[in-house]
Design an enzyme around this catalytic site. Structure first.
Site, PDB file in Angstrom:
ATOM      1  N   TYR B 119       0.866  -1.185   0.000  1.00 14.00           N
ATOM      2  CA  TYR B 119       0.000   0.000   0.000  1.00 14.00           C
ATOM      3  C   TYR B 119       0.898   1.228   0.000  1.00 14.00           C
ATOM      4  O   TYR B 119       1.819   1.318   0.821  1.00 14.00           O
ATOM      5  CB  TYR B 119      -0.869  -0.004   1.262  1.00 14.00           C
ATOM      6  N   GLU B 207      -3.608   7.413  -3.990  1.00 11.92           N
ATOM      7  CA  GLU B 207      -3.391   6.115  -3.345  1.00 11.92           C
ATOM      8  C   GLU B 207      -3.187   5.011  -4.379  1.00 11.92           C
ATOM      9  O   GLU B 207      -3.925   4.957  -5.361  1.00 11.92           O
ATOM     10  CB  GLU B 207      -4.644   5.819  -2.495  1.00 11.92           C
TER      11      GLU B 207
END
Lengths: 304, 403
Positions: B119, B207
């Site tokens: 992530y 993101e």
């Protein structure tokens, strides 16, 4: 006493020839604020005239010029969003000590850079942006709040200091305080954006050290963790009675509730967490927005 | 403002991040053609493009089998069947609400089966006032859960908005996440691209989840999400052009056009308020007095600083377009403007729109007595309109009248 502004504060308006800047400079003059000039690039040399007050003020092209000519120490910023961060930095660079930025809708990254720029000017304070401004009732109003709802402190009388992230909700709170006979020392709208100049903690410290301020009302809302930090500060450093209200208990996560900074994201910024932190710090939290004045009364009674 | 996955990926690719080859499709036929171009004997991923997250774990509403918004298809026949199902059924995820969101666009992506998932994101750190690169080797899953349960698994690097993320910061992050020396330079490239798009295009969130190391060893952006600062769109016409109004609540789109701040909620009491803080507080007080009776706010609505007849007309129309609404609470603090002007605007709007439900008006501030007289005089024309003396009684009245 009061904090930050009083009847001796000399103020200019950046964006004085625009509709809102002109209207509110006029309103502030009617309230008694010592406005000494205004700034609008390309309009330097003209005289601005207030529609209702009939007062005239000189307009300058730059803040530096205005400061040299008028000795102003405070500025009210009404410059539109695209140029507002630049206007704030210009004011700091020109020697303005207190910058009150009313403008709503400034890009977050512009404000992040402006706030970092201000760090090289110790002693310069920014209030806002996206705020109603600051008022010391009966003495000085720099902003868009309605003057008559406030109650000035009489000689030897103590009052309530108000800190708020919101506009009309602050007026609501002040209205309740005045109706209960509680005068205010200074009311500061700190702004509803994610990046603001003056924080709740800085103002708590100023009010704690102001002998005329007897109690503090803190009006917060969802988004960020400023209220949690303020609660911790109160628990450690504030001896005066503090009351609070947090707006947005029914706000859904992930949605921006009008103010750019009012958003619950990544599980943080919830009203419930803020209320719990404030209560843990011994702060009297109003259950509804109709009880803000009463919460101050209760906080005062508890400390006596 | 939100954009679709494919738009976010294309922005990152333009900034130098590797993404799997993909084709944006609107029809089943498009998907079949895309399959032929991208399958390379293995197959493709078909991904529904909606703004809500949690697509993979979602479910197509009304579709008899278990099928979410992300599906691997080994054959063209399978890709066609999946595409048809997705285009015909709304997709329900944890973020959409029970009715789901219609799917109008599909992304067909070359197979890039992940062996490892990371992530990485750039967010704004409000307490420091700077952007922050956040990363975790526990990618692919719900990052909020990781942050909550094992915060030590999330690495954070704040960076200056003036200089952007520096190459050494990205490099250090890549090695700390455990990328091999072969993979690290590509991971760095992806992090630098994220930060670049974030700063240059005024994002509020950028993101990549997951950033994948595929079974063939490639390091790629497998899924991406970027939200933009609405206040900065004026200087990014290219980003503003990516807006997909079909993904937004129609009432909210309509309100935005009238410069009203409106957000749809689940309750039955419509609210019309001036100022965002007071609008939130008004929702809260309705809930406070109504909760026990199952009554709550139907919307957030901030009409701004001044109340005009035109603004009030549009505001009432938007509130009343929600069939759930059984009552409306108007709460206006008249600051510098006279309450009388506001009362006149409300009466004019009421006559034009027609109130099918009870409306309770609470005005306070400048010239409030005059305003109450104006509202009282309009009683014959607007029988459902009532004036309340204060905020608490206004909230109690509307809860009562709506039942």
């Amino acid at each position: 006493m009061s904090i930050l502004v009083d009847r001796s504060t000399r103020v200019i308006c950046q964006g004085i020839t625009g509709g809102a800047g002109s209207f509110h400079t006029d309103q502030c003059l009617l309230y008694g604020t010592q406005f000494v000039g205004g700034v609008t690039p390309k309009k330097g040399g003209m005289m601005w005239k207030g529609e209702k007050s009939g007062r005239e003020l000189p307009v300058f092209n730059t803040v530096a010029e205005a400061v040299r000519a008028t000795g102003a120490t405070a500025s009210m910023v009404f410059v539109p969003p695209a140029g507002a961060a630049d206007a704030i930095m210009e004011a700091a660079d020109a020697g303005i000590r207190l910058i009150v930025a009313i403008t709503e809708g400034i890009p977050v990254l512009d404000m992040a850079k402006a706030k970092r720029f201000l760090k090289s000017f110790p002693g310069v304070r920014l209030i806002g942006p996206n705020c109603p401004g600051i008022i010391t009732p009966g003495q000085c109003k720099i902003g868009i709040m309605p003057g008559p709802i406030h109650k000035p402190c009489g000689p030897n009388e103590r009052g309530v200091g108000v800190i708020s992230r919101s506009g009309t909700l602050t007026y609501e709170a002040v209205f309740q305080l005045t109706a209960l006979g509680l005068p205010q020392t200074t009311c500061v709208g700190i702004g509803g954006d994610p990046v603001i100049g003056t924080t709740q903690i800085e103002l708590l410290e100023l009010f704690e050290n102001d002998p005329q301020t007897e109690a503090i009302l803190l009006i917060g809302e969802i988004g960020g963790t400023a209220e949690e930090q303020a609660a911790e500060y109160v628990a450690r450093h504030v001896k005066k009675p503090v009351a609070a209200f947090i707006a947005g208990q029914t706000a859904p996560p992930g949605k921006r509730m009008g103010h750019a900074g009012a958003i619950i994201s990544g599980g943080s910024g919830k009203a419930q967490d803020k209320i719990a932190a404030l209560q843990k710090a011994g702060i009297e939290v109003a259950p509804t927005p109709a009880d803000m004045g009463l919460a101050v009364q209760k906080a005062l009674a508890k400390k006596k | 403002m939100k954009v679709h996955e494919y738009q976010a990926k294309e922005l990152l690719a333009a900034a130098g991040a590797p993404i799997p080859r993909h084709i944006v499709c609107k029809t089943v036929q498009d998907v079949a053609t895309a399959f032929d171009q991208l399958a390379e004997g293995r197959g493709v991923m078909v991904k529904a493009q909606i703004h809500a997250g949690g697509r993979g774990a979602g479910q197509l509403v009304g579709y008899p089998e278990k099928l979410g918004g992300v599906k691997f298809c080994a054959t063209q026949e399978k890709a066609r069947a999946v595409a048809e199902a997705m285009l015909q059924h709304p997709l329900k995820t944890l973020q959409t609400g029970p009715q789901g969101q219609p799917v109008r666009t599909l992304l067909v992506q070359a197979d890039a089966e992940p062996a490892q998932e990371f992530y990485v994101a750039v967010v704004f750190d409000r307490s420091q006032g700077v952007p922050l690169l956040m990363a975790s080797a526990a990618g692919g899953m719900d990052i909020e859960k990781v942050a909550h349960e094992t915060p030590e698994k999330i690495l954070k690097v704040p960076f200056a908005p003036e200089t952007g993320l520096l190459p050494f910061q990205a490099r250090r992050m890549a090695y700390e996440l455990g990328f091999t020396p072969e993979q690290a330079p590509v991971a760095e490239k992806i992090m630098l691209a994220l930060a670049q798009v974030y700063l240059q295009k005024d994002a509020t969130l950028a993101e990549v989840n997951p950033l994948a190391v595929t079974k063939t060893g490639a390091v790629v952006v497998l899924d991406a999400k970027i939200d933009f600062d609405d206040n900065a769109l004026f200087r990014h016409p290219d980003i503003a052009a990516l807006r997909d109004e079909g993904e937004e609540n129609p009432a909210e789109v309509r309100a935005a056009k009238a410069h009203l701040n409106f957000i749809q909620l689940d309750g039955t009491i419509g609210c019309l308020v001036n100022g965002a803080g007071l609008a939130m507080a008004t929702m809260d007080i309705i809930n406070y007095h109504g909760q026990a009776k199952g009554v709550g706010p139907a919307n957030f609505l901030d009409v701004g600083g001044s109340v005009t007849p035109q603004g009030a007309v549009e505001a009432f129309r938007i509130i009343l377009s929600d069939p759930k609404v059984k009552g409306i609470l108007v709460n206006v603090f008249g600051g510098i403007a006279s309450c009388a002007t506001i009362a006149e605007a409300l009466v004019k709007a009421g006559k034009e729109v027609g109130f099918r439900v009870p409306v309770v008006v609470r005005l306070e501030g400048n010239e409030v007595e005059k305003a109450r007289a104006i509202l009282a005089a309009a009683a014959a024309d607007l029988p459902t309109l009532k004036s309340a003396p204060d905020l608490t009684s206004a909230a109690k009245m509307i809860v009562e009248l709506s039942q």
